[in-house]
Design an enzyme around this catalytic site. Structure first.
Site, PDB file in Angstrom:
ATOM      1  N   HIS A 245       0.994  -1.217  -0.279  1.00 14.28           N
ATOM      2  CA  HIS A 245      -0.024   0.066  -0.055  1.00 14.28           C
ATOM      3  C   HIS A 245       0.891   1.191   0.163  1.00 14.28           C
ATOM      4  O   HIS A 245       2.158   1.171   0.116  1.00 14.28           O
ATOM      5  CB  HIS A 245      -0.997  -0.009   1.169  1.00 14.28           C
ATOM      6  CG  HIS A 245      -0.349   0.190   2.522  1.00 14.28           C
ATOM      7  ND1 HIS A 245       0.551  -0.730   3.240  1.00 14.28           N
ATOM      8  CD2 HIS A 245      -0.178   1.296   3.238  1.00 14.28           C
ATOM      9  CE1 HIS A 245       1.238  -0.256   4.285  1.00 14.28           C
ATOM     10  NE2 HIS A 245       0.591   1.004   4.268  1.00 14.28           N
TER      11      HIS A 245
ATOM     12  N   HIS B  32       0.232   5.930   0.793  1.00 11.27           N
ATOM     13  CA  HIS B  32      -0.640   6.799   1.548  1.00 11.27           C
ATOM     14  C   HIS B  32      -0.370   8.190   1.561  1.00 11.27           C
ATOM     15  O   HIS B  32       0.853   8.430   1.339  1.00 11.27           O
ATOM     16  CB  HIS B  32      -1.005   6.410   2.898  1.00 11.27           C
ATOM     17  CG  HIS B  32      -0.187   5.928   3.800  1.00 11.27           C
ATOM     18  ND1 HIS B  32       1.146   6.525   4.148  1.00 11.27           N
ATOM     19  CD2 HIS B  32       0.265   4.599   4.192  1.00 11.27           C
ATOM     20  CE1 HIS B  32       1.870   5.710   4.915  1.00 11.27           C
ATOM     21  NE2 HIS B  32       1.488   4.474   4.755  1.00 11.27           N
TER      22      HIS B  32
ATOM     23  N   GLU C  98       5.219   8.118   7.025  1.00 13.71           N
ATOM     24  CA  GLU C  98       5.139   7.103   8.058  1.00 13.71           C
ATOM     25  C   GLU C  98       6.372   6.792   8.793  1.00 13.71           C
ATOM     26  O   GLU C  98       7.307   6.548   8.219  1.00 13.71           O
ATOM     27  CB  GLU C  98       4.427   5.684   7.272  1.00 13.71           C
ATOM     28  CG  GLU C  98       4.435   4.296   8.253  1.00 13.71           C
ATOM     29  CD  GLU C  98       3.997   3.233   7.544  1.00 13.71           C
ATOM     30  OE1 GLU C  98       3.045   3.307   6.863  1.00 13.71           O
ATOM     31  OE2 GLU C  98       4.529   2.210   7.714  1.00 13.71           O
TER      32      GLU C  98
ATOM     33  N   HIS D 164       4.848   0.439   0.171  1.00 12.13           N
ATOM     34  CA  HIS D 164       5.819  -0.579   1.039  1.00 12.13           C
ATOM     35  C   HIS D 164       4.795  -1.548   1.566  1.00 12.13           C
ATOM     36  O   HIS D 164       3.679  -1.766   1.250  1.00 12.13           O
ATOM     37  CB  HIS D 164       6.124   0.445   2.148  1.00 12.13           C
ATOM     38  CG  HIS D 164       5.029   1.138   2.808  1.00 12.13           C
ATOM     39  ND1 HIS D 164       4.498   2.441   2.287  1.00 12.13           N
ATOM     40  CD2 HIS D 164       4.432   1.066   4.063  1.00 12.13           C
ATOM     41  CE1 HIS D 164       3.683   2.778   3.077  1.00 12.13           C
ATOM     42  NE2 HIS D 164       3.414   2.178   4.064  1.00 12.13           N
TER      43      HIS D 164
ATOM     44  N   HIS E 153       9.998  22.266  30.554  1.00 12.99           N
ATOM     45  CA  HIS E 153      10.635  22.406  29.310  1.00 12.99           C
ATOM     46  C   HIS E 153       9.520  22.742  28.320  1.00 12.99           C
ATOM     47  O   HIS E 153       8.267  22.393  28.613  1.00 12.99           O
ATOM     48  CB  HIS E 153      11.559  21.495  28.726  1.00 12.99           C
ATOM     49  CG  HIS E 153      10.652  19.823  28.352  1.00 12.99           C
ATOM     50  ND1 HIS E 153      10.167  19.097  29.362  1.00 12.99           N
ATOM     51  CD2 HIS E 153      10.179  19.601  27.192  1.00 12.99           C
ATOM     52  CE1 HIS E 153       9.475  18.170  28.581  1.00 12.99           C
ATOM     53  NE2 HIS E 153       9.644  18.381  27.378  1.00 12.99           N
TER      54      HIS E 153
ATOM     55  N   HIS F 255       8.861  22.977  23.703  1.00  9.75           N
ATOM     56  CA  HIS F 255       9.461  22.636  22.286  1.00  9.75           C
ATOM     57  C   HIS F 255       8.936  23.797  21.509  1.00  9.75           C
ATOM     58  O   HIS F 255       7.904  24.152  21.128  1.00  9.75           O
ATOM     59  CB  HIS F 255       9.065  21.358  21.733  1.00  9.75           C
ATOM     60  CG  HIS F 255       9.111  20.187  22.540  1.00  9.75           C
ATOM     61  ND1 HIS F 255      10.310  19.446  22.593  1.00  9.75           N
ATOM     62  CD2 HIS F 255       8.418  19.529  23.639  1.00  9.75           C
ATOM     63  CE1 HIS F 255      10.465  18.679  23.720  1.00  9.75           C
ATOM     64  NE2 HIS F 255       8.939  18.620  24.321  1.00  9.75           N
TER      65      HIS F 255
ATOM     66  N   GLU G  35       3.574  18.209  20.638  1.00 12.01           N
ATOM     67  CA  GLU G  35       4.143  16.874  21.006  1.00 12.01           C
ATOM     68  C   GLU G  35       3.146  15.743  21.073  1.00 12.01           C
ATOM     69  O   GLU G  35       2.208  16.104  22.062  1.00 12.01           O
ATOM     70  CB  GLU G  35       5.048  17.039  22.479  1.00 12.01           C
ATOM     71  CG  GLU G  35       5.592  15.616  22.848  1.00 12.01           C
ATOM     72  CD  GLU G  35       6.260  15.845  24.146  1.00 12.01           C
ATOM     73  OE1 GLU G  35       6.989  17.007  24.515  1.00 12.01           O
ATOM     74  OE2 GLU G  35       6.472  14.984  25.100  1.00 12.01           O
TER      75      GLU G  35
ATOM     76  N   HIS H 150       5.641  22.044  30.118  1.00 11.19           N
ATOM     77  CA  HIS H 150       5.260  20.808  30.541  1.00 11.19           C
ATOM     78  C   HIS H 150       6.451  20.093  31.357  1.00 11.19           C
ATOM     79  O   HIS H 150       7.586  20.382  31.316  1.00 11.19           O
ATOM     80  CB  HIS H 150       4.782  20.040  29.648  1.00 11.19           C
ATOM     81  CG  HIS H 150       5.489  19.477  28.540  1.00 11.19           C
ATOM     82  ND1 HIS H 150       5.769  20.301  27.473  1.00 11.19           N
ATOM     83  CD2 HIS H 150       6.242  18.457  28.039  1.00 11.19           C
ATOM     84  CE1 HIS H 150       6.660  19.837  26.581  1.00 11.19           C
ATOM     85  NE2 HIS H 150       6.677  18.608  26.851  1.00 11.19           N
TER      86      HIS H 150
HETATM   87 MN    MN Z   1       2.192   2.235   5.502  1.00 10.71          MN
HETATM   88 MN    MN Z   2       8.550  17.448  26.025  1.00 10.52          MN
END
Ligand code: MN
Ligand code: MN
Length: 421
Positions: free
Chosen positions: A131, A133, A137, A176, A313, A315, A320, A359
């Site tokens: 497949h 997409h 991934e 894949h 900290h 990001h 996240e 967080h």
């Molecule tokens: Mn896949």
């Molecule tokens: Mn984090």
């Protein structure tokens, strides 16, 4: 060690009503009241559990027992930050002969616009049908081993076997396959860089061929009518099959080095050297800097020893998305306007942190906590609160935090992703 008058211990003595509503004078009074201190002595987890939070009504004691902070948060929580938790153990499994799949996407966790996750099991020999997409991934093997293949648009082919702790990355649109190997197949987490992705919405080789007029298949593939009659009429998706030949035999039968991809689409994350290692745990980081084909999904595999914390900290480049692999912990997320939410997490749960929100994560269990931090970003980046305070002129820090030089000196100045308990 902290002395009793320091830090959070004085805050935990406050009543919830006093903390949320009062000014600093009332807070100071509340902090030294004898009843508050007595409550503190009974209160080992830092939350307020006096009669105000008692619950004479019905209770789902199993859920309540594993979610004490989620149900009755610490008094520092305030307001609403939206959903930050879901669990694969609430996600409906699609079970087929040969394995199963289920997913936690933006449909289950609406703020997660960037990332969706799928957990999948394949028994030995079984395939996830060939497949492709729309999303990129990323995947990590949780159990067992698998053979993966992906073809580049130039016709070069990548084939490899992956085991526990190994990753792969397949670019959007690249075709894949995944096949479970012996003795017991595999289980793995897939992470896609589209929150609305659905594992039911992939492009399948069976459907492409089943929905093209037969005369076109005859022209395109030189197939006869009797050949075409054998093709599957419906999707295969997950299905049992025989175990493949050895990796070297499969590589050579398709043409060996002449058709081998130059790119490396798998990565041994579990056995790599940690980027950080300390008394409280370790962190492994994989992104486009050490896994070049992985242009869009940065990851950190974090292990925290009991009592330790992933430091305060944030990001700067992405939200996240977390997958919790082992252990128990709690996380607090702090947003503008004083909004804050604390929740408990356990293995197989998904956590979400809005972009750039501050967080921490604390291991509240008796065993190591292991989880993944995932980002739709080419690089893993975090900002340490301790590090920032340490880089300020002390007068600047003192003016903001009301701490004297002696107190400021206690704060670690260097980034320590994990701080021991
Ligand atoms: Mn896949
Ligand atoms: Mn984090």
């Amino acid at each position: 060690m902290q002395s009793p008058d320091e830090s959070s211990t004085s805050n935990t003595a406050l009543s919830r009503r006093a903390f949320i509503g009062a000014g600093s004078a009332a807070l100071a009074t509340a902090a030294i009241s004898t009843s508050a201190l007595a409550q503190q002595a009974q209160d080992t987890d830092g939350a307020e559990h006096d009669h105000s939070s008692s619950n004479p009504g019905p209770v789902n004691s199993t859920l309540f027992g594993i979610n004490p902070n989620t149900n009755t948060p610490p008094p520092t929580d305030h307001g609403d930050i939206g959903p930050i938790w879901y669990s694969f153990d609430l996600a409906r499994k699609r079970v087929e002969e040969g394995g199963w799949t289920h997913q936690v996407t933006q449909r289950e966790l609406p703020p997660s616009a960037d990332i969706a996750g799928v957990n999948m099991r394949l028994t030995a020999g079984s395939f996830r049908e060939l497949h492709w997409h729309t999303a990129n991934e990323w995947a990590i093997m949780e159990y067992g081993s698998a053979r993966v293949t992906v073809m580049n648009p130039d016709g070069t082919m990548f084939i490899d076997d992956v085991g526990e702790g190994d990753l792969w990355f397949f670019p959007a649109g690249y075709p894949h396959s995944i096949q479970g190997l012996g003795p017991d197949g595999c289980q793995f987490l897939l992470v896609f860089d589209e929150g609305g992705f659905s594992e039911d919405g992939t492009f399948l080789i069976s459907e492409f061929m089943a929905h093209v007029p037969p005369e076109i298949l005859k022209k395109n593939m030189r197939l006869s009518s009797s050949d075409i009659a054998k093709l599957p009429k419906n999707e295969l998706y997950i299905f049992p099959s025989e175990l493949p030949k050895s990796l070297s035999a499969d590589r050579s039968v398709i043409g060996g080095g002449k058709v081998a991809a130059q790119q490396q689409y798998t990565f041994r994350m579990g056995s790599m050297e940690p980027a950080f290692k300390g008394a409280g745990g370790e962190v492994r980081i994989v992104d486009s800097t050490n896994f070049p084909v992985n242009s869009s999904i940065a990851s950190a595999l974090v292990r925290i020893k009991p009592g330790g914390i992933r430091e305060l900290h944030w990001h700067p480049n992405a939200s996240e998305w977390q997958f919790w692999l082992k252990g128990h912990g709690r996380m607090t997320i702090v947003m503008p306007e004083g909004r804050a939410r604390t929740m408990d997490f356990a293995a197989n749960d998904v956590g979400f942190v809005p972009a750039v929100a501050g967080h921490y994560i604390e291991n509240t269990g008796e065993t190591d906590l292991v989880f993944l931090e995932m980002f739709k970003a080419p690089r893993f980046v975090d900002v340490s609160l301790n590090n920032w305070i340490g880089r300020m002129p002390p007068e600047m820090a003192s003016a903001h935090l009301h701490l004297d030089a002696a107190a400021l000196k206690k704060i670690p100045t260097e980034k320590q992703p994990i701080i021991a308990g």
